[in-house]
Design a protein around this motif. Structure first.
Motif, short mmCIF file in Angstrom:
data_model
loop_
_atom_site.label_atom_id
_atom_site.label_comp_id
_atom_site.label_asym_id
_atom_site.label_seq_id
_atom_site.Cartn_x
_atom_site.Cartn_y
_atom_site.Cartn_z
N THR A 1 5.13 -1.49 -12.27
CA THR A 1 5.65 -1.38 -13.63
C THR A 1 4.53 -1.13 -14.63
O THR A 1 4.67 -0.33 -15.55
N ALA A 2 3.38 -1.83 -14.47
CA ALA A 2 2.25 -1.64 -15.39
C ALA A 2 1.73 -0.22 -15.32
O ALA A 2 1.44 0.41 -16.35
N ALA A 3 1.61 0.34 -14.10
CA ALA A 3 1.15 1.72 -13.97
C ALA A 3 2.15 2.69 -14.56
O ALA A 3 1.77 3.70 -15.16
N PHE A 4 3.45 2.39 -14.43
CA PHE A 4 4.48 3.27 -14.98
C PHE A 4 4.50 3.21 -16.50
O PHE A 4 4.61 4.24 -17.17
N ARG A 5 4.39 1.97 -17.06
CA ARG A 5 4.43 1.84 -18.52
C ARG A 5 3.11 2.20 -19.18
O ARG A 5 3.07 2.62 -20.33
N GLY A 6 2.01 2.00 -18.47
CA GLY A 6 0.70 2.18 -19.07
C GLY A 6 0.31 1.02 -19.96
O GLY A 6 -0.55 1.17 -20.83
N ASP B 1 0.84 -1.19 0.00
CA ASP B 1 0.00 0.00 0.00
C ASP B 1 0.88 1.25 0.00
O ASP B 1 1.70 1.44 0.90
N GLY B 2 0.73 2.09 -1.04
CA GLY B 2 1.53 3.30 -1.15
C GLY B 2 2.83 3.11 -1.89
O GLY B 2 3.70 3.99 -1.85
N VAL B 3 2.99 1.97 -2.62
CA VAL B 3 4.24 1.73 -3.33
C VAL B 3 4.37 2.71 -4.50
O VAL B 3 3.39 3.07 -5.15
N SER B 4 5.59 3.17 -4.76
CA SER B 4 5.84 4.08 -5.88
C SER B 4 5.83 3.31 -7.19
O SER B 4 6.24 2.15 -7.24
N ILE B 5 5.35 3.97 -8.23
CA ILE B 5 5.37 3.34 -9.55
C ILE B 5 6.74 3.54 -10.18
O ILE B 5 7.46 4.48 -9.85
#
Length: 1012
Positions: A312-317, A299-303
């Motif tokens: 990684t998925a949130a960062f790459r889209g 919970d609260g992990v950075s992308i």
């Protein structure tokens, strides 16, 4: 899996005689023969009976009777033969036709069987047949493919030989039900196949024989797994969207969606994380069956890249599928956490808004390494779509609630009406201002507020504007429910639907009654205020003029003070230098050194006062040069090394550790650090001084740097730190008596830091030591790997007279003139002197000079006018004219250059600086006959080989801006001067001033001398 053998093609039609008979066919043929025999017997009998009677009746003559009987017999044979032929021919035709019909029927049956076999073999449905005991009689190709077992291995066996026991029991129970009911039934059967666990729609019916008895069953099974999946997916979507439509909390909606996905497969654990774009972090939205400790940990992990599947998925889209967490590099930092909670695989898909911005992630975890199937991917895709709708709807509702609260709680009166001006909504401010409740005005026309004092043309103008679809602004004079009147400033605008239709009007109204009262009151006092303002403005103008006058007076005073102090200082420094060259006694040498130290201390104080004055006046301009951070630390170390060594203090340098170049003013930065370092040495009796630099923050264009100077000195108590960086203040006034100082150094450091977008501060423990720091923000710079081009003096005039190499000195102070002449004479130059500019011009007109040293502030004619007059003389257009003045402000130096001077030598004059300037500007044939003063004792012998080794070692140090160049050259200064004279002195001067690029150019200029 292999298919069953296809049916053989139909045989050629057999001959008629070879048509196989059946009991029905034989019975039909026997009936036909019997009919022929009966017809023949009947005809023969009737012929015999009636022919004899007819003959006996017609003929009585025996002879004729015998002849007639013979003819009668012959006719009988002929007639019966014809009759028998016709009957047999008809029988044969009937037999032929029956055989052909039987063959055609058989061919049609064979063709139908062939087509049926092709359908069964080529069908994409599994087709099979079983006997009453459940043993397979038929097993088509698709059934063999699905089970992975050849048809030859299945025929004669029941379902227990193919499927798991619980599945086989269910299938055979369905078969028995079909045969018992003697009816066709449709079942949903879940079977494990080579394609995975599938759902089949099985149509099963009884097999009957000719007597309509049930002799087995048949089945057709069609794979309806995608249909069932679609139904489940649709049900999940409908369930989730129903919660969204009902306005359920987002956490409940997402939890319901996650559970609905989890029941779609075995050992699935779903997780929905929401992205806070501002923080770049993922927060738990719903994870109903993940371990709580794991949920709390993520919970609260950075992308970012390599932050598991979700980060990684949130960062790459884009979707990230990790089939085995233990071996995938994306999980390198989190695989132990996953293993601790029994998670082995994770597929994560970003939840995207319609504009493709990431709202969060939808993840599916497995307890074993697992690869996704097409259905799983489709299921996740549908889930993320529904989650996006739920999240977007929640955020929209939050925005709507926020806007609704803003409207409801707005201090302005807000009214919404339909197109017929019937009120549909009013906020709390409206009810408070008007005195009406919402129930009293809803459905009413806003005219209930009219006081009758608003001009009719105002209302007409409002409706004209609204009719054109425009916004109307104006004042309305209204009346409250209690009859009191008030004034409103209203903004009425049309409300348009997405298709452009106007459906409502919005009025935002402000009660400006009090504002108008105040405005009227202000109007009444305006005239008096204007008079007061005019008077005050005149006073301010006068005060401003006085301030500007005072500022000019201050600048003039500082300039005059600088000049008046530097002029005698020049004499003090010069005379001290001359006396030190006359072989003074040790006692005299000691006193002369004290005089020089005192003079330099006074000069430092003067420079600090001028710097502080320029900073406060906003006239200090910072240079913009590329320089290395560690080079500045090395320079500061070199400058304080001697003082630290005198007190047995160690100096530590803790630099950045890698080449870091910035663009700014290295001189001013070095000055700030020297202020810190000087204080550190002054207030430290034992221990060490540490010079430190760190990069605190960086952008693509700028670096934020923090420099620190730490000592092990006396320290500073907390109550004394507040005024440290104020001008003329120290932590303790008693320190001035013991250590000296004016308190200007730290004040100047603070001002310099502010000019560099930075700050200053101090951390200290009394009795332990102090750390003074300065932070600055500077643009990134370019590393200088090659020396800057060296500027060359202009070409010099040539004269034919023997006195071409004489120098002219213009100086009004007799003492300074004496000092300058002595310094020049000591180097062997021939010098004429003039006491003012007018005399200097006359002397220059009388004879040519190789160079002119010009004071600026002189009586009768100052140095600027004298320079202009000399430049106008024939032959002096390119003659070097060097300013030698106590006016050291930048504007003074600019004025000298504008008047035509070539260079500037500030007073008090440093002998080395004077000699360097002369060496730089005089032509080679006009240099001093002796580069070493006549009275210099024990000159170092010239050793070209040793000097060449020193220069070879020096050059790479200069190119790298390495401070070891200063140490190397200081220890070999006498050798360089002995070998290269003024050129060597010029090299030493450039290195001492840390001007390494110019020093490289000066070193390269020594090559001809080295070769000579």
């Amino acid at each position: 899996m292999t298919s069953t053998k296809p049916a053989s093609p139909a045989p050629n039609p057999p001959p008629v005689d070879d048509v196989p008979s059946s009991p029905q066919f034989a019975k039909q043929q026997r009936g036909r023969v019997l009919r022929i025999a009966l017809i023949y017997a009947l005809f023969a009998g009737l012929w015999i009976v009636f022919s004899d009677r007819i003959v006996e009746h017609l003929l009585t003559d025996p002879v004729h009777l015998a002849m007639a009987n013979t003819l009668k017999g012959l006719a009988f044979v002929i007639v019966t033969t014809v009759l028998l032929y016709s009957l047999v021919s008809r029988l044969i035709q009937q037999l032929t036709r029956s055989a052909l019909n039987a063959y055609t029927a058989q061919a049609e049956r064979l063709n139908a069987l062939s087509l049926l076999d092709a359908v069964v073999t080529g069908s994409k449905d599994a087709i099979f047949a079983k006997d009453p005991e459940g043993r397979y009689l038929l097993f088509n190709r698709e059934a063999a493919r699905l089970t992975g077992i050849d048809a030859e291995d299945v025929l004669g066996h029941d379902d227990y030989a193919i499927f798991a026991p619980h599945q086989a029991a269910q299938l055979m129970a369905n078969d028995r039900h079909v045969m018992a009911s003697n009816d066709t039934v449709i079942f949903d059967e879940h079977i494990s196949t080579a394609d995975g666990d599938l759902v089949f729609m099985a149509t099963k019916g009884p097999l009957r024989n000719a007597e309509n008895q049930v002799v087995g069953m048949f089945g057709i099974s069609r794979d309806i797994t995608p249909l069932r999946h679609a139904e489940k997916t649709l049900a999940t979507q409908n369930q989730t969207l129903e919660l969204v439509a009902k306005g359920a909390p987002l956490s409940d909606t997402l939890a319901t969606l996650a559970r609905a996905i989890e029941i779609q497969g075995h050992n699935i654990r779903a997780s929905i994380l929401l992205l806070d774009a501002a923080q770049g972090r993922l927060f738990n939205g719903a994870s109903p069956n993940l371990p709580l400790d794991y949920v709390n940990a993520i919970d609260g992990v950075s992308i970012g890249e390599g932050v598991g599947s979700c980060g990684t998925a949130a960062f790459r889209g884009s979707q990230v599928v990790v089939e085995d967490i233990a071996t995938d590099p994306l999980w390198a930092d989190y695989k132990d956490l996953a293993a601790q909670h029994g998670l082995a695989a994770c597929w994560s898909t970003p939840i995207l808004a319609p504009d493709n911005t990431v709202l969060g992630t939808f993840a599916v975890y497995y307890t074993e390494p697992t690869a996704p199937s097409r259905w799983h991917l489709e299921l996740i895709d549908h889930a993320t779509h529904v989650a996006a709708i739920a999240i977007a709807r929640s955020r929209e509702e939050a925005e709507i609630r926020k806007l609704s609260l803003a409207v409801a709680q707005s201090p302005e009166s807000i009214v919404i009406t339909d197109l017929d001006a019937r009120i549909e909504y009013v906020n709390d401010a409206f009810t408070q201002i008007s005195g009406y409740t919402a129930d009293e005005v809803l459905g009413q026309n806003p005219r209930i507020l009219h006081s009758g004092k608003t001009p009719p043309e105002v209302h007409r103008d409002m409706w004209v504007c609204l009719g054109r679809g425009e916004v109307w602004r104006g004042q309305l004079f209204n009346k409250r429910k209690d009859g009191s009147e008030y004034t409103e400033f209203a903004i009425v605008s049309p409300i348009r639907q997405p298709d452009g239709r106007i459906t409502h009007y919005l009025a935002i109204k402000e009660d400006i009654t009090e504002k108008k009262r105040v405005a009227d009151e202000l109007t009444r006092h305006r005239h008096n205020l204007e008079e007061l303002v005019e008077a005050r403005t005149a006073q301010l103008v006068e005060a401003q003029l006085e301030a500007e006058s005072a500022n000019r007076a201050k600048s003039a005073f500082l300039a005059n003070m600088s000049h008046e102090i530097r002029t005698p200082m020049n004499a003090i420094v010069g005379l001290s230098h001359l006396l030190s060259r006359d072989h003074p006694t040790p006692k005299q040498a000691e006193r002369l050194a004290k005089v020089e130290v005192s003079a330099r201390h006074l000069l430092t104080l003067l420079n600090d006062i001028l710097d502080l004055s320029k900073i406060e006046a906003g006239k200090l301009q910072l240079e913009q040069l590329d320089f290395s951070i560690d080079m500045v630390l090395d320079q500061v170390h070199s400058l304080i090394a001697t003082q630290a060594q005198d007190k047995s203090l160690r100096i530590e340098i803790d630099g950045i550790g890698q080449p870091t170049w910035v663009r700014g003013d290295p001189t001013r930065l070095r000055q700030a650090l020297l202020n810190y370092a000087g204080n550190a040495i002054k207030f430290t009796d034992a221990g060490q001084i540490t010079l430190r630099a760190r990069v605190k923050d960086e952008t693509p264009t700028h670096l934020t740097l923090r420099f620190e100077v730490s000592d092990t000195g006396i320290g500073i108590p907390p109550e004394a730190r507040r005024q440290l960086f104020n001008a003329f203040e120290q932590a303790d006034a008693s320190t001035t008596r013991k250590y000296g100082g004016t308190g200007l150094g730290l004040a100047i450091t603070r001002r310099l830091a502010e000019l560099m977008d930075g700050r200053v501060g101090v951390d200290s423990i009394p009795g332990v030591g102090s750390t003074f720091w300065i932070s600055v923000c500077l643009p990134r710079g370019q590393a200088r790997c090659t020396p800057a081009p060296r500027s060359t003096p202009p070409a010099h005039a040539t004269h034919d007279t023997p006195n071409t190499h004489r120098l002219l000195l213009a100086e009004d102070s007799e003492v300074n003139r004496e000092v300058a002449l002595a310094l020049l004479d000591a180097q062997g130059w021939q010098v004429d002197s003039a006491e003012n500019g007018d005399v200097a011009v006359r002397m220059a007109r009388a004879q040519p000079y190789a160079l002119v040293l010009m004071d600026v502030q002189m009586p009768i004619m100052d140095g600027l006018d004298a320079t202009r007059a000399i430049r106008a003389l024939p032959g002096y257009a390119a003659t070097p004219i060097l300013a030698m003045s106590a006016n050291v402000f930048s504007q003074d130096q600019d004025a000298c250059l504008a008047a035509g001077m070539n260079d500037f030598i500030p007073k008090p004059v440093e002998p080395a600086q004077l000699y360097e300037a002369l060496a730089r500007w005089l032509p080679t044939d006009a240099r001093s006959p002796s580069d070493i003063p006549a009275n210099t004792p024990d000159p170092t012998p010239a050793d070209p080989v040793a000097a060449a080794h020193v220069l070879a070692e020096l050059r790479p140090l200069l190119i790298a801006s390495d401070m070891r160049a200063n140490t190397l050259l200081q220890s070999n200064a006498a050798l360089i001067k002995a070998c290269f004279g003024p050129a060597g002195q010029g090299l030493i001067s450039q290195v001492n001033r840390f001007n390494y690029p110019e020093a490289v150019a000066a070193l390269d200029a020594l090559h001809p001398a080295r070769e000579a």
